[in-house]
Design a protein around this motif. Structure first.
Motif, PDB file in Angstrom:
ATOM      1  N   ALA A  96       0.738  -1.229  -0.110  1.00  0.00           N
ATOM      2  CA  ALA A  96      -0.080   0.028  -0.160  1.00  0.00           C
ATOM      3  C   ALA A  96       0.816   1.204   0.064  1.00  0.00           C
ATOM      4  CB  ALA A  96      -0.922   0.288   1.268  1.00  0.00           C
ATOM      5  N   ARG A  97       0.582   2.085  -0.899  1.00  0.00           N
ATOM      6  CA  ARG A  97       1.519   3.495  -1.041  1.00  0.00           C
ATOM      7  C   ARG A  97       0.523   4.509  -1.047  1.00  0.00           C
ATOM      8  NH1 ARG A  97       4.953   4.784  -6.232  1.00  0.00           N
ATOM      9  NH2 ARG A  97       2.855   5.394  -6.940  1.00  0.00           N
ATOM     10  N   LYS A  98       0.666   5.403  -0.031  1.00  0.00           N
ATOM     11  CA  LYS A  98      -0.197   6.681   0.143  1.00  0.00           C
ATOM     12  C   LYS A  98       0.260   7.827  -0.694  1.00  0.00           C
ATOM     13  CE  LYS A  98      -3.249   9.340   2.774  1.00  0.00           C
ATOM     14  NZ  LYS A  98      -3.762  10.132   1.779  1.00  0.00           N
ATOM     15  N   LEU A  99      -0.614   8.553  -1.684  1.00  0.00           N
ATOM     16  CA  LEU A  99      -0.119   9.630  -2.389  1.00  0.00           C
ATOM     17  C   LEU A  99      -1.470  10.699  -1.621  1.00  0.00           C
ATOM     18  CD1 LEU A  99      -0.419   8.313  -5.943  1.00  0.00           C
ATOM     19  CD2 LEU A  99       1.751   8.589  -4.440  1.00  0.00           C
ATOM     20  N   ALA A 100      -0.694  11.666  -1.173  1.00  0.00           N
ATOM     21  CA  ALA A 100      -1.588  12.631  -0.247  1.00  0.00           C
ATOM     22  C   ALA A 100      -1.628  14.160  -1.214  1.00  0.00           C
ATOM     23  CB  ALA A 100      -0.731  13.068   1.016  1.00  0.00           C
ATOM     24  N   TRP A 101      -2.683  14.610  -0.866  1.00  0.00           N
ATOM     25  CA  TRP A 101      -2.944  16.018  -1.198  1.00  0.00           C
ATOM     26  C   TRP A 101      -3.450  16.834  -0.047  1.00  0.00           C
ATOM     27  CZ3 TRP A 101      -5.595  12.245  -4.155  1.00  0.00           C
ATOM     28  CH2 TRP A 101      -7.125  12.091  -3.904  1.00  0.00           C
ATOM     29  N   THR A 102      -3.554  18.079  -0.243  1.00  0.00           N
ATOM     30  CA  THR A 102      -4.044  18.880   0.669  1.00  0.00           C
ATOM     31  C   THR A 102      -5.074  19.735   0.104  1.00  0.00           C
ATOM     32  OG1 THR A 102      -2.433  20.825  -0.102  1.00  0.00           O
ATOM     33  CG2 THR A 102      -1.856  19.441   1.880  1.00  0.00           C
ATOM     34  N   GLY A 103      -6.036  19.978   1.009  1.00  0.00           N
ATOM     35  CA  GLY A 103      -7.238  20.936   0.594  1.00  0.00           C
ATOM     36  C   GLY A 103      -8.405  19.703   0.413  1.00  0.00           C
ATOM     37  N   ALA A 104      -9.494  20.444   0.226  1.00  0.00           N
ATOM     38  CA  ALA A 104     -10.490  19.818  -0.035  1.00  0.00           C
ATOM     39  C   ALA A 104     -11.061  19.655  -1.361  1.00  0.00           C
ATOM     40  CB  ALA A 104     -11.811  20.197   0.989  1.00  0.00           C
ATOM     41  N   CYS A 105     -11.661  18.726  -1.900  1.00  0.00           N
ATOM     42  CA  CYS A 105     -12.456  18.561  -3.291  1.00  0.00           C
ATOM     43  C   CYS A 105     -13.470  19.619  -3.598  1.00  0.00           C
ATOM     44  CB  CYS A 105     -12.982  17.156  -3.582  1.00  0.00           C
ATOM     45  SG  CYS A 105     -11.715  16.129  -3.503  1.00  0.00           S
TER      46      CYS A 105
END
Length: 75
Positions: free
Chosen positions: A66-75
């Protein structure tokens, strides 16, 4: 993802079942957030679990990674 497995999201978990017998093959537990959507790559080698704050790329066959790709902010 490849016709042999059935991927199911339940809260923060993703379960991989044998599509013919429904036997549990693998469980990814405690992903970072509740899984909102699942998508498979066309070749069945990766499964994406989208959740608030990013996506986790899973390998539906051993070795299970499992590899997490994060992003900030909301959709």
């Amino acid at each position: 993802p490849d016709g042999r497995l059935l991927a199911v999201a339940a809260g923060r978990n993703v379960h991989l079942h044998d599509a013919g017998t429904l036997e549990l093959r693998h469980a990814y537990a405690a992903l970072p957030a509740t899984v909102e959507a699942l998508a498979s790559s066309p070749d069945g080698r990766q499964l994406a679990a989208a959740s608030y704050g990013g996506v986790t790329l899973l390998t539906p066959h051993a070795p299970f990674v499992a590899r997490k790709l994060a992003w900030t902010g909301a959709c």
